[in-house]
Design an enzyme around this catalytic site. Structure first.
Site, PDB file in Angstrom:
ATOM      1  N   GLU A  35      -6.943  34.113   8.499  1.00 57.80           N
ATOM      2  CA  GLU A  35      -6.522  33.429   9.716  1.00 57.80           C
ATOM      3  C   GLU A  35      -6.590  34.385  10.902  1.00 57.80           C
ATOM      4  O   GLU A  35      -5.969  35.434  10.896  1.00 57.80           O
ATOM      5  CB  GLU A  35      -5.093  32.897   9.546  1.00 57.80           C
ATOM      6  CG  GLU A  35      -4.993  31.833   8.477  1.00 57.80           C
ATOM      7  CD  GLU A  35      -3.568  31.334   8.266  1.00 57.80           C
ATOM      8  OE1 GLU A  35      -2.643  31.847   8.927  1.00 57.80           O
ATOM      9  OE2 GLU A  35      -3.391  30.436   7.443  1.00 57.80           O
ATOM     10  N   SER A  71      -4.720  21.980   7.210  1.00 60.72           N
ATOM     11  CA  SER A  71      -3.526  22.011   8.045  1.00 60.72           C
ATOM     12  C   SER A  71      -3.030  23.449   8.157  1.00 60.72           C
ATOM     13  O   SER A  71      -3.191  24.236   7.229  1.00 60.72           O
ATOM     14  CB  SER A  71      -2.437  21.116   7.436  1.00 60.72           C
ATOM     15  OG  SER A  71      -1.336  21.012   8.316  1.00 60.72           O
ATOM     16  N   ASP A  72      -2.462  23.781   9.300  1.00 58.37           N
ATOM     17  CA  ASP A  72      -1.941  25.127   9.497  1.00 58.37           C
ATOM     18  C   ASP A  72      -0.679  25.060  10.349  1.00 58.37           C
ATOM     19  O   ASP A  72      -0.616  24.289  11.308  1.00 58.37           O
ATOM     20  CB  ASP A  72      -2.984  26.015  10.180  1.00 58.37           C
ATOM     21  CG  ASP A  72      -2.648  27.478  10.027  1.00 58.37           C
ATOM     22  OD1 ASP A  72      -2.987  28.047   8.971  1.00 58.37           O
ATOM     23  OD2 ASP A  72      -2.011  28.042  10.935  1.00 58.37           O
ATOM     24  N   THR A  73       0.314  25.849   9.966  1.00 60.40           N
ATOM     25  CA  THR A  73       1.609  25.829  10.655  1.00 60.40           C
ATOM     26  C   THR A  73       1.916  27.193  11.240  1.00 60.40           C
ATOM     27  O   THR A  73       1.743  28.210  10.570  1.00 60.40           O
ATOM     28  CB  THR A  73       2.722  25.428   9.658  1.00 60.40           C
ATOM     29  OG1 THR A  73       2.379  24.159   9.098  1.00 60.40           O
ATOM     30  CG2 THR A  73       4.070  25.311  10.350  1.00 60.40           C
ATOM     31  N   GLY A 108      -1.159  22.139  12.985  1.00 68.55           N
ATOM     32  CA  GLY A 108      -2.453  21.520  13.242  1.00 68.55           C
ATOM     33  C   GLY A 108      -2.890  20.707  12.033  1.00 68.55           C
ATOM     34  O   GLY A 108      -2.549  21.034  10.896  1.00 68.55           O
TER      35      GLY A 108
END
Length: 195
Positions: A35, A71-73, A108
């Protein structure tokens, strides 16, 4: 007729549990993409970008008719973005800085649908606010010793042992947990993955 596979680009048990409320059957394929949070963009755009990197990575490694969900938090306090802690002392400093404050959780969602040679992408981001109670150093270390914070953005899981420190969540609880369920459902309906 080549059946469309649903693939969650994650190994997170929380995301898996949440996606199971939308789809009965799907595969989990974690992305090994690093990331990159250094990109200079709005926080919602960054969340979509990171979700997209995961989904596009899995898309490039798979074939046939498929739907890839990434998905990413991220946990955001002021201008600082918190990903997963590197070690226990990193987890401590994250939790210490969140103690007694309101922070944002930005999640996201990025969905790729590939059917009959046509690729369609829809993405979005959900912003929620979380208020933490004041935590003593002993409480923080006690929580860290449980091991729970180590694989979570901001070093906490709202659905786990950290819930006793959360005074209030303003927004989408499931997005804070790791997957904005309603937003994912709506995107899948828009892409005609669900009817």
């Amino acid at each position: 007729m080549n059946e469309t596979k649903i693939i969650l680009a994650s190994k997170s048990p929380r995301r898996k549990e949440l996606l199971a409320t939308i789809f009965e059957q799907f595969e989990c394929m974690p992305s090994d993409k690093n990331e990159d949070m250094s990109k200079k963009m709005k926080i919602t755009e960054l969340a979509k970008n990171l979700s997209g990197q995961k989904a596009e990575d899995i898309f490039s490694k798979t074939e046939g008719n498929r739907v890839i969900i990434g998905s990413d938090t991220m946990v955001v306090l002021g201008r600082k973005i918190y990903g997963k802690p590197k070690d226990e002392s990193d987890a401590f400093s994250m939790l210490k800085s969140l103690s007694g404050k309101i922070h944002k959780v930005v999640t996201g969602i990025y969905v790729i649908k590939f059917e009959h040679g046509t690729k369609t992408v829809l993405c979005d981001a959900v912003v929620s606010k979380v208020k933490f109670a004041k935590m003593s150093d002993e409480e923080i270390w006690g929580y860290i010793k449980s091991g729970e914070p180590m694989d979570k953005a901001g070093a906490y899981g709202c659905q786990g042992l950290a819930r006793k420190f959360i005074e209030k969540i303003d927004g989408d609880y499931f997005a804070v947990m790791g997957l904005p369920v309603h937003k994912t459902y709506e995107i899948c309906k828009q892409l005609k993955v669900l009817y």
